[in-house]
Design a protein around this motif. Structure first.
Motif, PDB file in Angstrom:
ATOM      1  N   SER A 121       4.238  -3.960  -3.574  1.00  0.00           N
ATOM      2  CA  SER A 121       3.607  -3.728  -4.874  1.00  0.00           C
ATOM      3  C   SER A 121       4.237  -2.478  -5.475  1.00  0.00           C
ATOM      4  CB  SER A 121       2.101  -3.556  -4.733  1.00  0.00           C
ATOM      5  OG  SER A 121       1.798  -2.416  -3.976  1.00  0.00           O
ATOM      6  N   ILE A 122       4.391  -2.490  -6.783  1.00  0.00           N
ATOM      7  CA  ILE A 122       5.069  -1.401  -7.483  1.00  0.00           C
ATOM      8  C   ILE A 122       4.226  -0.964  -8.671  1.00  0.00           C
ATOM      9  CG2 ILE A 122       7.114  -0.774  -8.833  1.00  0.00           C
ATOM     10  CD1 ILE A 122       8.707  -2.731  -7.119  1.00  0.00           C
ATOM     11  N   THR A 123       4.095   0.341  -8.832  1.00  0.00           N
ATOM     12  CA  THR A 123       3.426   0.921  -9.991  1.00  0.00           C
ATOM     13  C   THR A 123       4.452   1.766 -10.731  1.00  0.00           C
ATOM     14  OG1 THR A 123       1.366   1.019  -8.751  1.00  0.00           O
ATOM     15  CG2 THR A 123       1.481   2.304 -10.765  1.00  0.00           C
ATOM     16  N   LEU A 124       4.693   1.462 -12.009  1.00  0.00           N
ATOM     17  CA  LEU A 124       5.658   2.206 -12.817  1.00  0.00           C
ATOM     18  C   LEU A 124       4.919   2.980 -13.896  1.00  0.00           C
ATOM     19  CD1 LEU A 124       8.339  -0.578 -13.337  1.00  0.00           C
ATOM     20  CD2 LEU A 124       8.332   1.222 -11.606  1.00  0.00           C
ATOM     21  N   LYS A 125       5.322   4.219 -14.095  1.00  0.00           N
ATOM     22  CA  LYS A 125       4.720   5.065 -15.127  1.00  0.00           C
ATOM     23  C   LYS A 125       5.719   5.247 -16.253  1.00  0.00           C
ATOM     24  CE  LYS A 125       2.191   7.431 -11.527  1.00  0.00           C
ATOM     25  NZ  LYS A 125       2.082   8.611 -10.721  1.00  0.00           N
ATOM     26  N   SER A 126       5.229   5.386 -17.462  1.00  0.00           N
ATOM     27  CA  SER A 126       6.120   5.501 -18.617  1.00  0.00           C
ATOM     28  C   SER A 126       6.930   6.791 -18.602  1.00  0.00           C
ATOM     29  CB  SER A 126       5.332   5.393 -19.916  1.00  0.00           C
ATOM     30  OG  SER A 126       4.328   6.388 -19.966  1.00  0.00           O
ATOM     31  N   ASP A 127       6.549   7.776 -17.787  1.00  0.00           N
ATOM     32  CA  ASP A 127       7.314   9.024 -17.721  1.00  0.00           C
ATOM     33  C   ASP A 127       8.565   8.917 -16.840  1.00  0.00           C
ATOM     34  OD1 ASP A 127       6.334   9.052 -15.120  1.00  0.00           O
ATOM     35  OD2 ASP A 127       5.279  10.959 -15.315  1.00  0.00           O
ATOM     36  N   GLY A 128       8.831   7.715 -16.290  1.00  0.00           N
ATOM     37  CA  GLY A 128      10.036   7.511 -15.492  1.00  0.00           C
ATOM     38  C   GLY A 128       9.828   7.658 -14.002  1.00  0.00           C
ATOM     39  N   ASN A 129       8.607   7.762 -13.561  1.00  0.00           N
ATOM     40  CA  ASN A 129       8.297   7.835 -12.136  1.00  0.00           C
ATOM     41  C   ASN A 129       7.524   6.594 -11.725  1.00  0.00           C
ATOM     42  OD1 ASN A 129       9.320  10.532 -11.578  1.00  0.00           O
ATOM     43  ND2 ASN A 129       7.661  11.228 -12.899  1.00  0.00           N
ATOM     44  N   GLY A 130       7.486   6.347 -10.440  1.00  0.00           N
ATOM     45  CA  GLY A 130       6.730   5.216  -9.927  1.00  0.00           C
ATOM     46  C   GLY A 130       6.607   5.306  -8.428  1.00  0.00           C
ATOM     47  N   GLU A 131       5.865   4.369  -7.873  1.00  0.00           N
ATOM     48  CA  GLU A 131       5.724   4.329  -6.420  1.00  0.00           C
ATOM     49  C   GLU A 131       5.635   2.878  -5.979  1.00  0.00           C
ATOM     50  OE1 GLU A 131       1.023   5.210  -5.925  1.00  0.00           O
ATOM     51  OE2 GLU A 131       2.286   6.941  -6.342  1.00  0.00           O
ATOM     52  N   TRP A 132       6.006   2.637  -4.727  1.00  0.00           N
ATOM     53  CA  TRP A 132       5.917   1.297  -4.172  1.00  0.00           C
ATOM     54  C   TRP A 132       5.273   1.363  -2.792  1.00  0.00           C
ATOM     55  CZ3 TRP A 132       8.315   0.296   0.458  1.00  0.00           C
ATOM     56  CH2 TRP A 132       9.352   1.146   0.844  1.00  0.00           C
ATOM     57  N   HIS A 133       4.658   0.249  -2.430  1.00  0.00           N
ATOM     58  CA  HIS A 133       3.999   0.123  -1.135  1.00  0.00           C
ATOM     59  C   HIS A 133       4.300  -1.261  -0.575  1.00  0.00           C
ATOM     60  CE1 HIS A 133       1.570   3.750  -1.799  1.00  0.00           C
ATOM     61  NE2 HIS A 133       1.516   3.330  -3.057  1.00  0.00           N
ATOM     62  N   SER A 134       4.527  -1.317   0.728  1.00  0.00           N
ATOM     63  CA  SER A 134       4.718  -2.591   1.413  1.00  0.00           C
ATOM     64  C   SER A 134       4.154  -2.453   2.815  1.00  0.00           C
ATOM     65  CB  SER A 134       6.205  -2.947   1.470  1.00  0.00           C
ATOM     66  OG  SER A 134       6.864  -2.176   2.448  1.00  0.00           O
ATOM     67  N   PRO A 135       4.025  -3.561   3.522  1.00  0.00           N
ATOM     68  CA  PRO A 135       3.549  -3.453   4.906  1.00  0.00           C
ATOM     69  C   PRO A 135       4.485  -2.621   5.785  1.00  0.00           C
ATOM     70  CG  PRO A 135       3.380  -5.711   4.142  1.00  0.00           C
ATOM     71  CD  PRO A 135       4.127  -4.943   3.089  1.00  0.00           C
ATOM     72  N   ALA A 136       5.767  -2.585   5.425  1.00  0.00           N
ATOM     73  CA  ALA A 136       6.744  -1.851   6.232  1.00  0.00           C
ATOM     74  C   ALA A 136       6.840  -0.366   5.878  1.00  0.00           C
ATOM     75  CB  ALA A 136       8.114  -2.499   6.087  1.00  0.00           C
ATOM     76  N   GLY A 137       6.296   0.049   4.757  1.00  0.00           N
ATOM     77  CA  GLY A 137       6.389   1.455   4.368  1.00  0.00           C
ATOM     78  C   GLY A 137       6.045   1.665   2.912  1.00  0.00           C
ATOM     79  N   GLN A 138       6.433   2.838   2.422  1.00  0.00           N
ATOM     80  CA  GLN A 138       6.176   3.169   1.026  1.00  0.00           C
ATOM     81  C   GLN A 138       7.234   4.139   0.549  1.00  0.00           C
ATOM     82  OE1 GLN A 138       2.225   4.689   1.269  1.00  0.00           O
ATOM     83  NE2 GLN A 138       2.879   6.758   1.766  1.00  0.00           N
ATOM     84  N   GLY A 139       7.261   4.348  -0.762  1.00  0.00           N
ATOM     85  CA  GLY A 139       8.230   5.259  -1.326  1.00  0.00           C
ATOM     86  C   GLY A 139       7.989   5.457  -2.809  1.00  0.00           C
ATOM     87  N   TYR A 140       9.031   5.893  -3.501  1.00  0.00           N
ATOM     88  CA  TYR A 140       8.896   6.195  -4.921  1.00  0.00           C
ATOM     89  C   TYR A 140      10.065   5.627  -5.700  1.00  0.00           C
ATOM     90  CZ  TYR A 140      12.119  10.037  -3.815  1.00  0.00           C
ATOM     91  OH  TYR A 140      13.190  10.772  -3.385  1.00  0.00           O
ATOM     92  N   LEU A 141       9.947   5.624  -7.015  1.00  0.00           N
ATOM     93  CA  LEU A 141      10.989   5.146  -7.916  1.00  0.00           C
ATOM     94  C   LEU A 141      11.257   6.175  -8.982  1.00  0.00           C
ATOM     95  CD1 LEU A 141       8.903   2.453  -7.417  1.00  0.00           C
ATOM     96  CD2 LEU A 141      10.815   1.387  -8.534  1.00  0.00           C
ATOM     97  N   LYS A 142      12.476   6.235  -9.445  1.00  0.00           N
ATOM     98  CA  LYS A 142      12.888   7.082 -10.565  1.00  0.00           C
ATOM     99  C   LYS A 142      13.698   6.221 -11.526  1.00  0.00           C
ATOM    100  CE  LYS A 142      11.671  11.311  -9.250  1.00  0.00           C
ATOM    101  NZ  LYS A 142      10.806  12.141 -10.017  1.00  0.00           N
ATOM    102  N   ARG A 143      13.390   6.347 -12.812  1.00  0.00           N
ATOM    103  CA  ARG A 143      14.169   5.599 -13.810  1.00  0.00           C
ATOM    104  C   ARG A 143      15.529   6.269 -13.955  1.00  0.00           C
ATOM    105  NH1 ARG A 143      11.627   3.382 -18.829  1.00  0.00           N
ATOM    106  NH2 ARG A 143      10.188   5.061 -18.417  1.00  0.00           N
ATOM    107  N   GLN A 144      16.556   5.464 -14.050  1.00  0.00           N
ATOM    108  CA  GLN A 144      17.909   6.008 -14.211  1.00  0.00           C
ATOM    109  C   GLN A 144      18.278   6.103 -15.669  1.00  0.00           C
ATOM    110  OE1 GLN A 144      20.292   3.404 -11.724  1.00  0.00           O
ATOM    111  NE2 GLN A 144      20.303   5.013 -10.185  1.00  0.00           N
TER     112      GLN A 144
END
Length: 144
Positions: A121-144
């Motif tokens: 599952s992924i949550t994206l924010k309009s400020d260019g940040n986000g986060e993701w979650h899965s059964p195997a782990g989690q992390g973050y996203l940055k817009r390029q």
């Protein structure tokens, strides 16, 4: 000695058995409807309808995804680069390949685009940040 051995073997059998949080019929309804437990619980998806009916009831075309368009670099919690997610008006690319969401994408009350894919599952924010979650782990996203 026999009682201890029987108790240990029983405990091992119980611990080795898989645990299922939902039954097979409910899981089948979720898959058919394109819902997740979260979207079904918050009322944005009806498990008694098909995926097409749910998408028609909450058409993505009515959502303004403009603030989320573009390429998002994914990272795991340690900062290691993962494949990229490309958000387009009506489609998504993961590592260059088209991918369908498992739910009807929606914008939360906080103004975040919430997507659920088969593996995360992924949550994206309009400020260019986000986060993701899965059964195997989690992390973050940055817009390029």
């Amino acid at each position: 000695m026999k009682k201890t051995l029987i108790a240990l073997m029983s405990l091992a059998a119980i611990l080795a058995a898989p645990a299922h949080a939902i039954d097979a019929k409910y899981r089948a309804k979720l898959e058919r409807s394109g819902c997740t437990q979260l979207t079904e619980a918050d009322g944005t998806c009806d498990i008694n309808k098909t995926k097409a009916q749910n998408q028609a009831a909450h058409p993505q075309s009515q959502m303004d995804v403009t603030p989320y368009l573009g390429t998002w670099q994914m990272f795991n919690a340690n900062g290691q680069r993962l494949p990229k997610l490309v958000v387009r008006k009506k489609s998504y690319l993961f590592d260059g390949n088209p991918i369908e969401t498992a739910n009807v994408p929606f914008i939360t009350d906080k103004g975040e685009l919430y997507l659920v894919f088969k593996t995360r599952s992924i949550t994206l924010k309009s400020d260019g940040n986000g986060e993701w979650h899965s059964p195997a782990g989690q992390g973050y996203l940055k817009r390029q």
